[in-house]
Scaffold this active site. Structure first.
Site, PDB file in Angstrom:
ATOM      1  N   ILE A 274      -3.980   6.390   1.618  1.00 10.96           N
ATOM      2  CA  ILE A 274      -4.845   5.284   1.329  1.00 10.96           C
ATOM      3  C   ILE A 274      -6.119   5.439   2.159  1.00 10.96           C
ATOM      4  O   ILE A 274      -6.418   5.290   3.146  1.00 10.96           O
ATOM      5  CB  ILE A 274      -4.881   4.226   1.054  1.00 10.96           C
ATOM      6  CG1 ILE A 274      -2.441   4.359   0.043  1.00 10.96           C
ATOM      7  CG2 ILE A 274      -5.655   2.984  -0.173  1.00 10.96           C
ATOM      8  CD1 ILE A 274      -2.769   2.826  -0.339  1.00 10.96           C
TER       9      ILE A 274
ATOM     10  N   THR B 264       7.411  14.756  10.616  1.00  8.15           N
ATOM     11  CA  THR B 264       6.755  14.792   9.876  1.00  8.15           C
ATOM     12  C   THR B 264       5.849  14.456   9.491  1.00  8.15           C
ATOM     13  O   THR B 264       4.833  15.090   8.954  1.00  8.15           O
ATOM     14  CB  THR B 264       7.859  13.539   9.505  1.00  8.15           C
ATOM     15  OG1 THR B 264       9.141  12.988   9.554  1.00  8.15           O
ATOM     16  CG2 THR B 264       7.582  13.583   7.648  1.00  8.15           C
TER      17      THR B 264
ATOM     18  N   GLY C 138      11.594  11.136   5.691  1.00  6.21           N
ATOM     19  CA  GLY C 138      10.966  10.880   6.609  1.00  6.21           C
ATOM     20  C   GLY C 138       9.852   9.429   6.157  1.00  6.21           C
ATOM     21  O   GLY C 138       8.225   9.918   7.034  1.00  6.21           O
TER      22      GLY C 138
ATOM     23  N   LYS D 244      -0.431  -3.031  10.919  1.00  8.82           N
ATOM     24  CA  LYS D 244      -0.732  -2.392   9.839  1.00  8.82           C
ATOM     25  C   LYS D 244      -2.540  -4.013   9.308  1.00  8.82           C
ATOM     26  O   LYS D 244      -3.407  -3.245   8.942  1.00  8.82           O
ATOM     27  CB  LYS D 244      -0.757  -1.734   8.513  1.00  8.82           C
ATOM     28  CG  LYS D 244      -0.246  -1.332   8.883  1.00  8.82           C
ATOM     29  CD  LYS D 244       0.904  -0.501   8.170  1.00  8.82           C
ATOM     30  CE  LYS D 244       1.620   1.276   8.179  1.00  8.82           C
ATOM     31  NZ  LYS D 244       3.223   1.568   7.415  1.00  8.82           N
TER      32      LYS D 244
ATOM     33  N   LYS E  51      -0.122   3.505  13.898  1.00  9.93           N
ATOM     34  CA  LYS E  51      -0.962   1.504  13.612  1.00  9.93           C
ATOM     35  C   LYS E  51      -0.286   1.240  15.632  1.00  9.93           C
ATOM     36  O   LYS E  51      -1.053   0.016  15.558  1.00  9.93           O
ATOM     37  CB  LYS E  51      -0.214   1.146  12.895  1.00  9.93           C
ATOM     38  CG  LYS E  51       1.810   1.384  11.934  1.00  9.93           C
ATOM     39  CD  LYS E  51       1.693   2.884  12.029  1.00  9.93           C
ATOM     40  CE  LYS E  51       2.798   3.379  12.266  1.00  9.93           C
ATOM     41  NZ  LYS E  51       4.087   3.730  11.033  1.00  9.93           N
TER      42      LYS E  51
HETATM   43  N1  HSE Z   1       7.232   4.018   8.228  1.00 10.91           N
HETATM   44  C1  HSE Z   1       6.150   3.531   7.484  1.00 10.91           C
HETATM   45  C2  HSE Z   1       6.197   2.968   6.462  1.00 10.91           C
HETATM   46  C3  HSE Z   1       5.069   4.511   7.449  1.00 10.91           C
HETATM   47  O1  HSE Z   1       7.040   3.282   5.776  1.00 10.91           O
HETATM   48  O2  HSE Z   1       5.322   2.987   5.041  1.00 10.91           O
HETATM   49  C4  HSE Z   1       3.619   5.205   7.483  1.00 10.91           C
HETATM   50  O3  HSE Z   1       2.988   3.899   7.770  1.00 10.91           O
END
Ligand code: HSE
Length: 435
Positions: free
Chosen positions: A134, A13, A185, A203, A103
């Protein structure tokens, strides 16, 4: 000037979108970089039917890209923490800068990889690892550098926010919305990372490491997902004037740093409470600037590619100027990174939403309120619903004033001993975010 050559590993993706953005916008992006950019080599185990690779060289062995002497910047978009780590190590050892959206890898192995990059005189950039498109890494690391960061709170998982929004707005079932997020995705390869808060914890530790100049210690983040949240909780929260959001919070206090990811009730008039769907938003309070807010798409190919490409442009500018990128990976030189005391969750103070099922008879409500007052917890609001047909117990929802988790735990332990209260009790933290 020699063109800057980019190698992309992973054509899923995000990889597919990154290739398309770089190909579609070559002129514009090269003008911004001040040097011609082009994708010279792709590493992908299989083709992406949605991404035609024209005449770009494609290798099935992604390590061919990491070792390709022509490639200046390796873009790692395969995900995971095993092969991706080895790939990045190989690229760094071959003197290439690395851009990644990974991440999990940065959260778990960032310190080691940044040190390796340093040793080889190159850098790893990871804007796309947090909050999709962002530019929060750049904002926090560079544009808020004049501030002490007091706290940050964010919706940093797009899939989770999409699920909560669809549950609230359309009353849709959890599993059904998750399947749609996967098809779009948004979700991780293993979607439990999204719904159990692991992705958000990855994160959060990255943001906290930058904000507080602390090490990337992912395992120290308290992590609670959204899988226990029921449509009833969403409705009751709404009745009380709140929305349920899945937040990552990092806060500096006298006792240390709070690092926590959990479902949270937020007053409905707050901006964060109105961030819906796959959108992410991060609030950061700086000592000089005050509260700031960053908002945009938190997942999805094109949005994430936007962040990947911005890192590529930054690095290409340095390559063109023949200078080593100057900004430290976490915004602070390795020797200035200081471990912080992490505040134990039992000491973390927040208001609480508590939902329970109690016998519908005289004296039970008095028992419940006594348990809270015994622990010095004051009740802000209380709702008792009518019993459903054939049920002897009624739902009771209590909203408390601020109390340490340790005190609430004592109330719940006392409730567990009462036959008049059913075993399953739902507790959700509340954040007023009144800045
Ligand atoms: N799976 C993650 C989300 C993708 O849904 O935020 C982006 O880091």
């Amino acid at each position: 000037l020699k063109p800057v050559k980019i190698g992309i590993c992973g054509l899923g993706t995000v990889g597919g979108s990154t290739y398309q953005v770089l190909s579609r916008e070559t002129e514009l992006l090269s003008a911004r970089a001040g040097v011609q950019l082009y994708v010279s080599h792709i590493g992908a185990r299989r083709d992406n039917p949605h991404c035609a690779t024209a005449d770009t060289r494609v290798s099935r062995d992604i390590f061919d890209v990491a070792r390709d002497p022509q490639v200046d910047i390796l873009v790692e978009l395969i995900g995971g923490t095993t092969v991706a780590k080895e790939l990045i190590e190989t690229a760094l050892a071959s003197g290439k800068h690395v851009v990644t959206a990974n991440k999990a890898l940065i959260a778990e192995f960032g310190s080691e990889l940044f040190a390796l990059a340093d040793k080889h005189g190159v850098v790893i950039r990871y804007e796309a690892a947090v909050a999709g498109g962002i530019p929060i890494i750049k904002a926090l690391r560079e544009r808020l550098a004049g501030n002490q960061i007091l706290w940050l709170a964010g919706i940093i998982n797009g899939t989770g926010n999409f699920i909560l929004t669809e549950m609230k707005d359309k009353g849709r079932a959890f599993a059904d919305v998750l399947a749609e997020a996967q098809a779009l995705g948004y979700a991780e390869a293993d979607p439990t990372f999204d719904v159990e808060g692991i992705d958000a914890a990855h994160k959060l530790i990255i943001l906290a490491a930058i904000a507080f100049g602390m090490p990337l210690e992912f395992t120290r983040v308290y992590t609670e997902g959204i899988s226990r949240i029921t449509p009833r909780d969403v409705d009751y929260a709404q009745e009380l004037g709140y929305r349920i959001k899945h937040l990552g919070i990092a806060k500096q206090s006298e006792a240390g740093v709070e690092l926590r990811v959990h479902p949270t009730l937020i007053p409905e008039r707050r901006l964060l409470a109105n961030v819906d769907g796959v959108k992410n938003a991060v609030m950061v309070e700086g000592s000089a600037v005050g509260p700031t807010l960053y908002y945009g798409a938190g997942a999805g190919g094109d949005a994430t590619a936007s962040a990947v490409v911005a890192d590529v442009i930054d690095l290409a500018r340095d390559i063109a100027a023949e200078q080593r990128p100057q900004i430290a990976s976490l915004g602070v030189a390795q020797q200035n990174i200081v471990a912080q005391t992490i505040v134990p969750m039992v000491q973390v103070v927040t208001p609480w939403y508590v939902r329970l099922e109690a016998e519908d008879r005289a004296g039970v409500m008095a028992q419940i309120t006594a348990l809270f007052s015994d622990e010095g917890i004051s009740i802000e609001a209380l709702i008792q619903k009518a019993p459903s047909a054939g049920e002897s117990k009624v739902p009771v929802i209590v909203l408390t004033n601020a109390a340490a988790q340790g005190r609430l735990d004592a109330v719940i332990a006392a409730m567990d001993k009462l036959e008049s209260i059913a075993d399953e009790i739902m507790c959700i933290r509340v954040e007023m975010l009144d800045v």
